[in-house]
Motif scaffolding. Structure first.
Motif, short mmCIF file in Angstrom:
data_model
loop_
_atom_site.label_atom_id
_atom_site.label_comp_id
_atom_site.label_asym_id
_atom_site.label_seq_id
_atom_site.Cartn_x
_atom_site.Cartn_y
_atom_site.Cartn_z
N GLY A 1 1.20 -1.39 0.12
CA GLY A 1 -0.25 0.10 0.17
C GLY A 1 0.83 1.28 -0.53
O GLY A 1 1.76 1.84 -0.66
N LEU A 2 0.08 2.52 0.64
CA LEU A 2 0.60 3.42 -0.01
C LEU A 2 1.14 4.04 1.45
O LEU A 2 0.85 3.65 3.18
CB LEU A 2 0.01 4.70 -0.40
CG LEU A 2 -0.81 4.33 -1.58
CD1 LEU A 2 -1.29 4.92 -2.17
CD2 LEU A 2 0.48 4.18 -2.95
N GLY A 3 1.59 5.35 1.90
CA GLY A 3 1.54 6.44 3.41
C GLY A 3 2.75 5.61 4.07
O GLY A 3 2.58 6.50 5.59
N HIS A 4 4.17 5.18 3.60
CA HIS A 4 5.06 4.44 4.31
C HIS A 4 6.14 5.93 4.47
O HIS A 4 5.89 6.84 3.70
CB HIS A 4 5.83 3.54 3.74
CG HIS A 4 4.94 2.41 3.39
ND1 HIS A 4 4.74 1.31 4.42
CD2 HIS A 4 4.57 2.23 2.02
CE1 HIS A 4 3.93 0.56 3.43
NE2 HIS A 4 3.93 1.13 1.66
N PRO A 5 6.10 5.99 6.39
CA PRO A 5 6.61 7.16 6.56
C PRO A 5 7.98 7.25 5.84
O PRO A 5 8.80 6.14 5.75
CB PRO A 5 7.24 7.19 8.05
CG PRO A 5 6.45 5.56 8.45
CD PRO A 5 5.89 5.45 7.36
N LEU A 6 8.42 8.06 4.93
CA LEU A 6 9.92 8.52 4.42
C LEU A 6 10.95 8.83 4.84
O LEU A 6 10.81 10.29 5.03
CB LEU A 6 9.84 7.97 2.63
CG LEU A 6 9.13 7.51 2.20
CD1 LEU A 6 8.24 7.90 1.14
CD2 LEU A 6 9.24 6.09 1.66
N PRO A 7 12.63 9.50 4.54
CA PRO A 7 12.91 8.03 4.50
C PRO A 7 12.51 6.97 5.17
O PRO A 7 12.79 6.92 6.08
CB PRO A 7 14.34 8.20 3.76
CG PRO A 7 14.56 9.45 5.20
CD PRO A 7 12.84 10.06 5.19
N LEU A 8 12.67 5.72 4.31
CA LEU A 8 12.70 4.48 5.13
C LEU A 8 13.61 3.37 4.92
O LEU A 8 14.63 3.54 4.38
CB LEU A 8 11.24 3.90 5.29
CG LEU A 8 10.87 2.77 5.08
CD1 LEU A 8 9.20 2.53 5.29
CD2 LEU A 8 11.42 0.98 5.13
N GLU A 9 14.90 2.93 6.17
CA GLU A 9 16.19 2.52 6.66
C GLU A 9 15.45 1.25 6.69
O GLU A 9 15.48 0.53 7.49
CB GLU A 9 17.01 3.02 6.89
CG GLU A 9 17.57 4.38 6.44
CD GLU A 9 18.62 5.29 7.41
OE1 GLU A 9 18.96 4.40 8.20
OE2 GLU A 9 19.04 6.46 6.39
N VAL A 10 16.32 0.14 5.91
CA VAL A 10 17.00 -1.00 6.18
C VAL A 10 17.69 -2.10 5.61
O VAL A 10 18.06 -1.45 5.17
CB VAL A 10 15.26 -2.01 4.99
CG1 VAL A 10 15.45 -3.85 5.96
CG2 VAL A 10 14.02 -1.59 5.25
#
Length: 277
Positions: free
Chosen positions: A100-109
């Motif tokens: 889906g949408l709405g992921h908090p960015l930037p996102l680190e893995v």
């Protein structure tokens, strides 16, 4: 005599700036510590329907040992899923899955310290119900480091013992402690340590560090000091009316507590009933 002059020769070199490497998800492995990682649609288009792909990204061996993906865009259609696995195969443990949408960015893995190869595997599946722009992630290689434990505190002091406790560090195999500069030793509790043989006024300097599952990973430590204090809580009976007697007699007892930290609780001797006032 003929004079000879040596004239300096300047050679102008044209230095070109190489564009960042671009890796679109295709199923082929990636060995790099730089560049951009996109979905199969690339940086300018949507990914297609009905995809089932995985791509493993590993360090190229030129520097730091663990892959970090920094997502600057992550937009997936409902029902489409991107999972990041902590290893070089599809059987590695999942770090996170997104849809889906709405992921908090930037996102680190980031690959974990327990991951000795330092690789991440991206697994993507799209259904046939519509697509989206997908993702854009910067590929980096970072050092493998276990952080120091947090929330270090003394939870009890009594009988010459000081009981320490702290929060867990994900990925660690346990903890080592140094008491007042002594050699490192394993903590005597899973998430804590008891220091014994103390007297009132003794200062305890406790240094704690996690135990890494990967010898190539560095660890950070934290130091905290605390003075050992012995407290004696005394209760004195101020008045009792009427006189104490057996049976069903009632009366009022007034007591005073000295040395208590916080509210005191009183119990009738021989019963489990407590009184708050």
């Amino acid at each position: 005599m003929r004079k000879m002059y040596l004239l300096p020769l300047f050679v102008l070199l044209h230095v070109g700036i190489l564009p960042a490497q671009v890796f679109n998800m295709s199923g082929a492995p990636v060995f790099s510590c730089s560049g951009q990682f996109f979905d199969s649609g690339g940086g300018a288009g949507n990914y297609p329907d009905n995809q089932n792909l995985h791509t493993t990204i590993c360090p190229d061996g030129t520097g730091n040992t663990h892959i970090l993906l920094r997502f600057e865009q992550l937009a997936l259609a409902a029902g489409d899923t991107l999972c990041l696995l902590d290893g070089s195969t599809v059987f590695a443990p999942a770090i996170a899955c997104y849809t889906g949408l709405g992921h908090p960015l930037p996102l680190e893995v980031k690959a974990s310290p327990a991951n000795t190869g330092g690789c991440l595997t991206a697994v993507f599946a799209s259904d046939g119900q519509g697509t989206a722009p997908g993702w854009s992630a910067v590929i980096q290689c970072v050092a493998c480091t276990l952080p120091a434990p947090t929330n270090v505190q003394v939870v009890q002091m009594r009988n010459g013992q000081m009981h320490w406790r702290w929060d867990d560090v994900p990925g660690s195999l346990g903890f080592e402690v140094s008491v007042n500069g002594s050699p490192w030793e394993p903590s005597n509790l899973p998430l804590g340590h008891i220091v014994s043989g103390l007297q009132a006024g003794d200062i305890v300097l406790l240094e704690i560090r996690p135990i890494s599952p990967n010898p190539a990973c560095s660890v950070l430590s934290v130091s905290v000091n605390k003075a050992y204090v012995e407290c004696t809580l005394t209760i004195s009976l101020v008045s009792l009316a009427p006189a104490q007697c057996a049976g069903t007699a009632t009366g009022t007892a007034v007591v005073r507590a000295n040395g208590a930290v916080g509210p005191a609780q009183f119990f009738v001797v021989g019963s489990g009933q407590s009184f708050s006032n």
